[in-house]
Write a protein that holds these residues in place. Structure first.
Motif, short mmCIF file in Angstrom:
data_model
loop_
_atom_site.label_atom_id
_atom_site.label_comp_id
_atom_site.label_asym_id
_atom_site.label_seq_id
_atom_site.Cartn_x
_atom_site.Cartn_y
_atom_site.Cartn_z
N ASN A 61 0.87 -1.00 -0.01
CA ASN A 61 -0.08 0.22 -0.15
C ASN A 61 0.67 1.26 0.07
O ASN A 61 2.00 1.12 -0.13
CB ASN A 61 -1.05 0.05 1.13
CG ASN A 61 -0.16 -0.17 2.60
OD1 ASN A 61 1.08 0.04 2.63
ND2 ASN A 61 -0.79 -0.51 3.67
N GLY A 62 0.18 2.43 0.13
CA GLY A 62 1.15 3.70 0.28
C GLY A 62 2.12 3.87 1.31
O GLY A 62 3.17 4.05 0.95
N GLU A 63 1.96 3.11 2.24
CA GLU A 63 2.90 3.25 3.36
C GLU A 63 4.15 2.44 2.96
O GLU A 63 5.26 2.67 3.11
CB GLU A 63 2.30 2.33 4.68
CG GLU A 63 3.12 2.47 6.01
CD GLU A 63 2.53 1.64 7.05
OE1 GLU A 63 3.17 1.16 7.84
OE2 GLU A 63 1.42 1.77 7.14
N GLN A 64 3.82 1.31 2.24
CA GLN A 64 4.79 0.34 1.68
C GLN A 64 5.75 1.02 0.47
O GLN A 64 6.98 0.88 0.58
CB GLN A 64 4.39 -0.88 1.14
CG GLN A 64 3.67 -1.79 2.13
CD GLN A 64 4.39 -2.38 3.31
OE1 GLN A 64 5.75 -2.22 2.94
NE2 GLN A 64 3.92 -2.20 4.45
N LEU A 65 4.88 1.96 -0.09
CA LEU A 65 5.49 2.72 -1.25
C LEU A 65 6.48 3.71 -0.65
O LEU A 65 7.52 3.98 -1.19
CB LEU A 65 4.42 3.25 -2.05
CG LEU A 65 4.69 3.69 -3.66
CD1 LEU A 65 5.38 2.43 -4.38
CD2 LEU A 65 3.33 4.00 -4.24
N GLU A 66 5.94 4.46 0.29
CA GLU A 66 7.02 5.39 0.96
C GLU A 66 8.12 4.93 1.52
O GLU A 66 9.05 5.36 1.40
CB GLU A 66 5.92 5.95 2.25
CG GLU A 66 4.68 7.02 2.08
CD GLU A 66 5.11 8.09 1.08
OE1 GLU A 66 6.39 8.55 1.04
OE2 GLU A 66 4.31 8.66 0.36
N LYS A 67 8.07 3.49 2.00
CA LYS A 67 9.34 3.05 2.60
C LYS A 67 10.13 2.85 1.24
O LYS A 67 11.34 2.94 1.31
CB LYS A 67 9.06 1.52 3.08
CG LYS A 67 8.68 1.59 4.46
CD LYS A 67 8.70 0.15 4.88
CE LYS A 67 8.00 -0.21 6.21
NZ LYS A 67 7.66 -1.28 6.67
N ALA A 68 9.64 2.61 0.15
CA ALA A 68 10.74 2.13 -1.06
C ALA A 68 11.30 3.35 -1.59
O ALA A 68 12.10 3.69 -2.05
CB ALA A 68 9.78 1.64 -2.16
N PHE A 69 10.36 4.59 -1.46
CA PHE A 69 10.70 5.94 -2.05
C PHE A 69 11.88 6.50 -0.97
O PHE A 69 12.91 6.92 -1.42
CB PHE A 69 9.66 7.04 -1.86
CG PHE A 69 8.53 6.71 -3.03
CD1 PHE A 69 8.92 5.87 -4.12
CD2 PHE A 69 7.28 7.39 -2.86
CE1 PHE A 69 7.84 5.75 -5.19
CE2 PHE A 69 6.37 7.23 -4.07
CZ PHE A 69 6.73 6.33 -4.98
N ALA A 70 11.66 6.03 0.42
CA ALA A 70 12.65 6.67 1.45
C ALA A 70 13.97 5.75 1.03
O ALA A 70 15.16 6.65 1.11
CB ALA A 70 12.12 6.20 2.60
#
Ligand code: IPE
Ligand code: IPE
Ligand code: MG
Length: 228
Positions: free
Chosen positions: A207-216
């Protein structure tokens, strides 16, 4: 969150639907259904976050080797996805493009794809590439054959320009869900210098939270491109 560097072009290998369903004691098709619902959520999140192009691996050239029942279900879900979400895609400034060899798909599926691509062709804000019957090796062969047909020279640049994703540039980040550490024939040529991000999270749970981790993590990487 606001200082995060957002990749321009993101590729995602959406893996783990079958295991997600099996863990819940359900059939694989249940995972594919949830996985396809998740495509809509992640597309919306990524584009809202500033990603310009998204390339999603939906069905590989190797996936035909699965049982016919599963292949039929995947094709059915793809048709539903294109039918159901095309209006939203069109209204959100997204250009839809299906990449891969679509010539072997059913006439019904081809029709909804053509309709979706035509309806969104003038959208410039975002590009959504959905890879169906896609293989990175096949894409390279296809590109080279197109160049030969036109009597063009085979060079690194000419091949780059003849790839399905040419107008999106090379993917900055390739994400694979589902815990495997491989590319499975995805974006082999244009992924030469992509940052790779692997997560154990199964696709329906990504989800979005996982995507944020990938972006970070992407933002913290040092992309050297061979330099020092
Ligand atoms: C990804 O999930 C979807 C496709 C490859 C079409 P899988 O169906 O590969 O699920 P797993 O990897 O078996 O869990
Ligand atoms: C890759 O997943 C293809 C897609 C996500 C569409 P697979 O499940 O087919 O890959 P392998 O077989 O584990 O390499
Ligand atoms: Mg898999």
């Amino acid at each position: 969150m606001d200082n995060v560097k957002i990749p321009t072009h993101v590729g995602i290998i959406m893996d783990g639907n079958g295991r997600w369903a099996n863990l819940k004691g359900k059939e694989r098709s249940f995972g594919h259904k949830e996985g396809s619902a998740n495509v809509e959520r992640v597309v919306e999140y990524a584009f809202n976050r500033g990603v310009k192009s998204l390339t999603l691996y939906a069905f590989s050239t190797e996936n035909w080797a699965r049982p016919k029942k599963e292949v039929d279900e995947l094709m059915r879900l793809l048709k539903i996805y294109f039918t159901k979400f095309i209006k939203k895609i069109a209204n959100n400034g997204i250009r839809l493009k299906v990449i891969g060899d679509v010539s072997v798909l059913t006439p019904e599926l081809k029709k909804v794809i053509e309709k979706g691509e035509a309806k969104t062709q003038n959208n410039l804000e975002h590009t959504l590439n959905i890879a169906i019957n896609y293989g990175g090796r096949q894409e390279i062969v296809h590109a080279v054959n197109e160049l030969l047909k036109d009597g063009k020279q085979i060079t690194i640049e000419s091949i780059s320009k003849a790839l399905y994703t040419a107008d999106c540039g090379e993917p900055d980040l390739i994400i694979r869900t589902g815990g495997e550490f491989r590319l499975s024939n995805f974006l082999l040529y244009q992924g030469a210098y992509s940052e790779l991000y692997f997560t154990d999270v199964l696709w329906p749970d990504f989800n979005g939270e996982q995507l944020e981790k990938a972006f970070a993590e992407y933002g913290a990487r040092n992309r050297r491109f061979g330099k020092i």
